[in-house]
Design a protein around this motif. Structure first.
Motif: not given
Length: 325
Positions: A243-255
Motif C-alpha cells: 500500500r505504501f509503494l503503490k502510489p509512489l511507483m505508479l505516479s513516478n512511472l506514469n510521469s
C-alpha cells in the motif's frame, strides 16, 4: 526506491526496437496463394495461459478469422480451453493441422522445436505457422520454405498471468513479429484490425529485445519484492508495504511515460547527495547493495543528462566513486 525503477526504464528504452504502427492491410497478389485469400482458420498447439488467452481474444474480436480448436498433450487442458473459446479439442496433432490453415504454437520455448519435429511436413503447403516466444526466432522452423509453409514468430508484449482473464486486457498491447512476408502481412492484419500496434523486429535482435521486455516486467517485480522486504524489516506488514509503494511507483512511472525518465527523476543521486547515498549503502546487505549500486549508476547517467547545463560535476563524481566501490 523510485529512482531505481526509472533507471530500469532507461535501460529498456535504449534497446527496444522501433515500432511501426501498421494499418489494416489489403490483400496482395502474394496473399492469393494463401488459400485463395480466405480468412485464417487458426489451430492452437498448447492450451496454457498464452494459448488460451490468444484463442479467446481472437474468438471475441475477429469477424473473418476463426479458431478451429486446440491440441495439448494434456487433453484435459485442451478441453478446458476449447470449452472456454467455444471450439474443438482435437485428439491428435494431425487432426488439428489438417483442419487449420494457420498454426499458433504457444508452448514453452524449450518445446517449440519438439512440436515442429512432430508435425507432418507434407501437410504444410500454403499454411502459416508461428510460435509466440519472445527470445526465439522463426529459424527454429528448419527448412520450412521447402515444405511450402510461411513461418514467423509473434511476441505479445504482455504478461499472461491467468488462462481465463488475461484476454480482457489485450486490446491495447503491442505484438512484435518477424518472418516470411506473407506471414507478416496476414498476422499484422489480424492484430491491427483489433486496434493493436504491431512492430517488426530483426530476428537476430530477439534475445536482446526479450531481455529488455523481461527487465520491464519480471525484473521490475524483483525490485518491488526487494523493496517490500526492506520495508518489512522496518516494521511494515507486507500488505502495508504494498500500500505504501503503490502510489509512489505508479505516479513516478506514469510521469516517466507521459514525459521521459529525465523529467520524472528525483532523489538523492539526482541531487548529488553523497551523504544520503552513503547512509543507504551502510544499511543494505551485500545483495541489496549490489543492486542499489548497479541501478544507481544508471540513475547517475540520467541525472547527468537532466542537469547537463547546471550539474555540479564534483558532486556527481563523488557519488559515482562511491557507487563503484
Amino acid at each position: 526506491i523510485l529512482t531505481y525503477f526509472l533507471a530500469a526504464i532507461t535501460v529498456l528504452w535504449s534497446h527496444f526496437p522501433l515500432c511501426l504502427f501498421l494499418q489494416k492491410l489489403h490483400q496482395t497478389d502474394m496473399l492469393s496463394h494463401f488459400n485463395g485469400g480466405d480468412g485464417m482458420k487458426i489451430g492452437i498447439i498448447g492450451a496454457g495461459r498464452a494459448g488460451c488467452s490468444i484463442g479467446k481474444y481472437i474468438t471475441v474480436n475477429s469477424d473473418l478469422d476463426t479458431l478451429t480448436g486446440f491440441y495439448n498433450r494434456s487433453r484435459q487442458k485442451a478441453v478446458e480451453a476449447a470449452d472456454f473459446c467455444n471450439t474443438t479439442a482435437f485428439d491428435t496433432l494431425e487432426e488439428l493441422v489438417s483442419a487449420s490453415n494457420t498454426l499458433f504454437i504457444t508452448v514453452n520455448d524449450s518445446q517449440i522445436k519438439n512440436v515442429w519435429d512432430c508435425i507432418d511436413k507434407n501437410s504444410l503447403e500454403n499454411k502459416i505457422i508461428c510460435h509466440f516466444s519472445g527470445s526465439i526466432s522463426s529459424d527454429v522452423f528448419a527448412d520450412a520454405e521447402s515444405y511450402g509453409a510461411y513461418v514467423g514468430s509473434v511476441h505479445p508484449v504482455y504478461a499472461f498471468n491467468n488462462r481465463f482473464d488475461s484476454y480482457k486486457n489485450m486490446n491495447g498491447i503491442v505484438f512484435t513479429i518477424e518472418g516470411h512476408p506473407i506471414f507478416l502481412d496476414k498476422i499484422s492484419e489480424l492484430f491491427s484490425y483489433n486496434g493493436n500496434r504491431v512492430c517488426f523486429i530483426n530476428k537476430n535482435k530477439k534475445p536482446l529485445y526479450h531481455a529488455a521486455a523481461s527487465m520491464a516486467s519480471n525484473h521490475l517485480l524483483g525490485l518491488l519484492n526487494m523493496s517490500v522486504e526492506i520495508l518489512q524489516e522496518c516494521g511494515f506488514s507486507k500488505k502495508e508495504a504494498y500500500r505504501f509503494l503503490k502510489p509512489l511507483m505508479l505516479s513516478n512511472l506514469n510521469s516517466a511515460f507521459d514525459t521521459d525518465v529525465e523529467s520524472a527523476l528525483t532523489g538523492p543521486i539526482e541531487r548529488g547527495d553523497l551523504d544520503t547515498v552513503i547512509h543507504h549503502l551502510e544499511v543494505l546487505d551485500d545483495h541489496q547493495k549490489a543492486i542499489y549500486k548497479a541501478l544507481g549508476l544508471e540513475i547517475l547517467d540520467i541525472a547527468q543528462r537532466k542537469n547537463y547545463n547546471k550539474a555540479d560535476v564534483q558532486k556527481y563524481s563523488q557519488v559515482k566513486k562511491e557507487l563503484l566501490k
